[in-house]
Design an enzyme around this catalytic site. Structure first.
Site, PDB file in Angstrom:
ATOM      1  N   ASP A   1      41.279  39.978  21.313  1.00 10.15           N
ATOM      2  CA  ASP A   1      41.405  41.468  21.960  1.00 10.15           C
ATOM      3  C   ASP A   1      40.629  42.424  22.383  1.00 10.15           C
ATOM      4  O   ASP A   1      40.208  43.308  21.093  1.00 10.15           O
ATOM      5  CB  ASP A   1      43.606  41.297  21.565  1.00 10.15           C
ATOM      6  CG  ASP A   1      43.911  41.848  22.304  1.00 10.15           C
ATOM      7  OD1 ASP A   1      43.397  42.553  23.954  1.00 10.15           O
ATOM      8  OD2 ASP A   1      45.697  41.582  22.651  1.00 10.15           O
TER       9      ASP A   1
ATOM     10  N   HIS B   1      37.743  48.092  28.940  1.00 12.25           N
ATOM     11  CA  HIS B   1      38.802  47.453  28.022  1.00 12.25           C
ATOM     12  C   HIS B   1      38.384  46.752  27.072  1.00 12.25           C
ATOM     13  O   HIS B   1      39.467  46.241  26.234  1.00 12.25           O
ATOM     14  CB  HIS B   1      39.360  47.123  28.292  1.00 12.25           C
ATOM     15  CG  HIS B   1      40.410  49.258  29.819  1.00 12.25           C
ATOM     16  ND1 HIS B   1      40.975  49.469  29.214  1.00 12.25           N
ATOM     17  CD2 HIS B   1      39.767  49.605  30.915  1.00 12.25           C
ATOM     18  CE1 HIS B   1      41.036  50.785  29.934  1.00 12.25           C
ATOM     19  NE2 HIS B   1      39.858  50.515  30.830  1.00 12.25           N
TER      20      HIS B   1
HETATM   21  C1  GDG Z   1      43.573  45.762  28.450  1.00 10.77           C
HETATM   22  C2  GDG Z   1      42.595  44.353  26.951  1.00 10.77           C
HETATM   23  C3  GDG Z   1      43.891  46.760  25.957  1.00 10.77           C
HETATM   24  C4  GDG Z   1      53.520  43.815  28.473  1.00 10.77           C
HETATM   25  N1  GDG Z   1      54.700  42.824  28.709  1.00 10.77           N
HETATM   26  C5  GDG Z   1      55.590  43.347  29.249  1.00 10.77           C
HETATM   27  C6  GDG Z   1      54.869  44.334  30.204  1.00 10.77           C
HETATM   28  N2  GDG Z   1      53.490  45.036  28.949  1.00 10.77           N
HETATM   29  C7  GDG Z   1      52.914  46.181  29.031  1.00 10.77           C
HETATM   30  C8  GDG Z   1      52.975  45.996  27.311  1.00 10.77           C
HETATM   31  C9  GDG Z   1      51.528  47.040  27.240  1.00 10.77           C
HETATM   32  C10 GDG Z   1      50.473  47.055  28.169  1.00 10.77           C
HETATM   33  O1  GDG Z   1      51.679  45.996  29.362  1.00 10.77           O
HETATM   34  C11 GDG Z   1      49.907  45.176  27.824  1.00 10.77           C
HETATM   35  O2  GDG Z   1      48.622  46.087  27.175  1.00 10.77           O
HETATM   36  P1  GDG Z   1      47.502  45.093  26.338  1.00 10.77           P
HETATM   37  O3  GDG Z   1      46.397  46.487  25.184  1.00 10.77           O
HETATM   38  O4  GDG Z   1      48.643  44.190  24.928  1.00 10.77           O
HETATM   39  O5  GDG Z   1      47.252  44.140  26.436  1.00 10.77           O
HETATM   40  P2  GDG Z   1      45.789  43.540  28.291  1.00 10.77           P
HETATM   41  O6  GDG Z   1      47.184  43.565  29.187  1.00 10.77           O
HETATM   42  O7  GDG Z   1      45.615  42.535  28.071  1.00 10.77           O
HETATM   43  O8  GDG Z   1      45.004  45.082  28.106  1.00 10.77           O
HETATM   44  C12 GDG Z   1      43.367  45.278  26.041  1.00 10.77           C
HETATM   45  C13 GDG Z   1      44.093  47.438  27.914  1.00 10.77           C
HETATM   46  O9  GDG Z   1      43.356  47.008  28.505  1.00 10.77           O
HETATM   47  C14 GDG Z   1      43.790  48.907  27.213  1.00 10.77           C
HETATM   48  O10 GDG Z   1      42.272  48.684  27.382  1.00 10.77           O
HETATM   49  O11 GDG Z   1      44.433  47.262  25.093  1.00 10.77           O
HETATM   50  O12 GDG Z   1      42.532  44.461  25.078  1.00 10.77           O
HETATM   51  O13 GDG Z   1      43.309  43.320  26.996  1.00 10.77           O
HETATM   52  O14 GDG Z   1      51.797  47.986  27.447  1.00 10.77           O
HETATM   53  O15 GDG Z   1      54.287  46.933  27.007  1.00 10.77           O
HETATM   54  N3  GDG Z   1      55.146  46.065  30.235  1.00 10.77           N
HETATM   55  C15 GDG Z   1      56.475  45.717  30.881  1.00 10.77           C
HETATM   56  N4  GDG Z   1      57.194  44.682  30.410  1.00 10.77           N
HETATM   57  C16 GDG Z   1      56.283  43.938  29.941  1.00 10.77           C
HETATM   58  O16 GDG Z   1      56.976  42.205  30.516  1.00 10.77           O
HETATM   59  N5  GDG Z   1      57.089  46.645  31.447  1.00 10.77           N
END
Ligand code: GDG
Length: 495
Positions: free
Chosen positions: A400, A192
């Protein structure tokens, strides 16, 4: 208040705001959820979301994989509990046709495996932060041991034709352990986070071990073409692999197919969620607190890869260089705390507290505080409502794998009056979402200029950019990600 800012507010305001678990006990007792000839999907990830908390946690993996857990499948991983000993048999629960099987990890293993090798060595290195890398052999040995415990606990649950799909950097050696223990099923692995080129992976002492372990899989998947190329370059250098033009190579008599399968979101569902979310108490309170001010929004786990200090600086530069936006804009950063036991995360938090204080100290007025920054998680539906209200989605990670926040922001917009996505060129999402304002997150002035451009962008340009972005977000869904990867796993020779 500048006439220019009034325009922005008028545009945003022009569109009225629309107002059974079954515990199953120890491994091996689970009733088969699927019968017949179809193969079963076995998802393996470090954390297994509890069925009751689906969507409630901050983290991209659980969001992206929700669609892979179809009825009949098995989801295996860590329970989230730390125990005296690392378990080698799993506890299972059946919910909505999905069997969730989990093991506890011993406290001492957890510290070294998770806080140590996974999050203080692999995570910084794979996000190009060699300066933050902390490597030591006991941590790596614990990492191998936990990967082996995962393999041992999974084996009693396996059926001969199961497709095993392992996820992410915490489990890079699990496939090799499964092979060692005699498993001959198809195994796929999806990373990821980014993969790094040979010059960077060279600083990781067990680099060869890691690349060789991944080569125990039939299919190895990445978010972007750049990540796959970096992996293959390492395989060439470390394993003398000789990949063909479709990214396939042979190692230890096994053909390994490397693939690019970018992760996505369930866009239609998120669009609906955002529409309904305008009615939530949180969205309405936010609206009241903003009045007719524009909103710049960041939503991230509190992680140094997300570029938050640089983002705060960029917002400060916006207020400094474009004074017409003072009092007319608010920046809200939601930075849900994560990995608080790792030292570099505590340092980051102190750094952000300081920078937020500097900006608010410099620009606040008695009735306006420009930057709001919170470190507790917010409910998913409230976040959807916040995205919809935001004039700018500020997504500026330094590196990312993909970044699902960028895709959620696009899906949440009102199509007749959308906001503007400002996106880092170093997020995997930038490969696809080219109609965003693409920025270099290391340059606060460039990001400030992009924010200014977004705040004054005419409605027709916002609509055109958003329509193109939405079409892409709707096309590369979480479901398509799962289907595409599993199709490769069923038939790795498929190109
Ligand atoms: C890894 C990779 C890749 C965030 N704050 C809250 C919250 N979130 C949710 C967001 C989004 C998710 O968490 C974050 O997803 P990301 O993709 O931006 O980042 P990572 O957690 O680092 O994920 C990344 C991912 O895996 C999938 O392959 O895209 O590059 O690092 O859905 O909305 N959700 C809630 N409260 C929050 O305060 N409920």
């Amino acid at each position: 208040m500048s006439p220019f800012a009034n325009n922005i507010m008028f545009d945003r305001a022009a569109t009225p705001k629309a107002p059974g678990l079954v515990a199953q006990g120890r491994a091996g007792t689970a009733k088969p959820a699927a019968t017949g000839t179809t193969t079963r999907t076995v998802i393996v990830s470090n954390r297994v979301p509890s069925p009751s908390e689906k969507g409630a946690t901050a983290g991209g993996l659980a969001v992206g994989l929700a669609d892979a857990a179809t009825p009949g499948s098995l989801w295996f991983g860590w329970s989230g509990r730390r125990a005296e000993e690392t378990a080698t048999t799993a506890e299972t629960i059946l919910a909505d046709g999905v069997t969730y099987a989990t093991i506890d990890i011993a406290e001492r293993d957890y510290q070294k495996f998770y806080n140590g090798f996974s999050n203080a060595a692999l995570w910084p290195l794979f996000h190009y932060r060699t300066g933050l890398l902390r490597f030591n052999r006991p941590d790596y040995e614990a990492y191998r041991a936990v990967n082996r415990a995962f393999a041992q606990a999974l084996i009693p649950l396996l059926r001969p034709d199961d497709l095993i799909w392992i996820h992410d950097y915490q489990l890079m050696t699990m496939a090799a352990e499964l092979r060692d223990l005699g498993v001959t099923n198809r195994i796929g692995f999806f990373l990821h986070i980014p993969f790094v080129p040979p010059a960077l992976l060279a600083v990781m002492p067990p680099a060869k071990d890691l690349v060789a372990s991944l080569s125990s899989c039939d299919v190895v998947g990445f978010q972007t073409e750049g990540d796959r190329t970096a992996f293959l370059d390492n395989a060439k250098l470390l394993l003398n692999a000789n990949p063909d033009s479709s990214g396939r190579y042979t190692y230890n008599n096994r053909t390994v197919q490397s693939v690019v399968t970018p992760i996505g979101i369930d866009a239609r569902k998120f669009e609906q969620l955002a529409l309904r979310a305008e009615q939530t108490a949180e969205a309405q309170r936010l609206e009241e607190s903003l009045g007719d001010r524009a909103l710049v929004l960041g939503v991230d786990r509190l992680d140094y890869s997300k570029g938050l200090p640089q983002r705060f600086d960029a917002f400060g530069r916006l207020l400094y260089a474009y004074p017409q936006h003072r009092r007319c804009v608010n920046f809200l950063q939601i930075a849900a705390r994560s990995r608080q036991e790792v030292g570099s995360y505590q340092t980051l938090r102190r750094e952000l507290d300081r920078r937020a204080g500097d900006i608010n100290g410099e620009f606040s007025d008695f009735d306006w505080v420009p930057l709001r920054y919170m470190t507790h998680a917010v409910k998913r539906n409230a976040i959807a409502g916040f995205y919809r209200r935001a004039n700018i989605g500020l997504v500026t990670p330094l590196r990312d794998g993909m970044n699902l926040v960028a895709k959620e922001y696009v899906a949440a917009q009102d199509q007749v009056n959308p906001g503007v996505l400002v996106l880092s060129r170093f997020a995997g999402a930038a490969d696809e979402l080219t109609e965003a304002l693409i920025v270099n997150p290391f340059d606060p002035d460039e990001v400030a200029t992009a924010m200014h451009r977004a705040l004054v962008m005419p409605l027709d340009e916002r609509i055109a950019r958003h329509a193109a972005l939405l079409a892409k977000v709707r096309a590369t869904t979480a479901q398509r990600f799962c289907e595409t990867f599993l199709a490769y796993l069923r038939d790795p020779a498929r190109t």
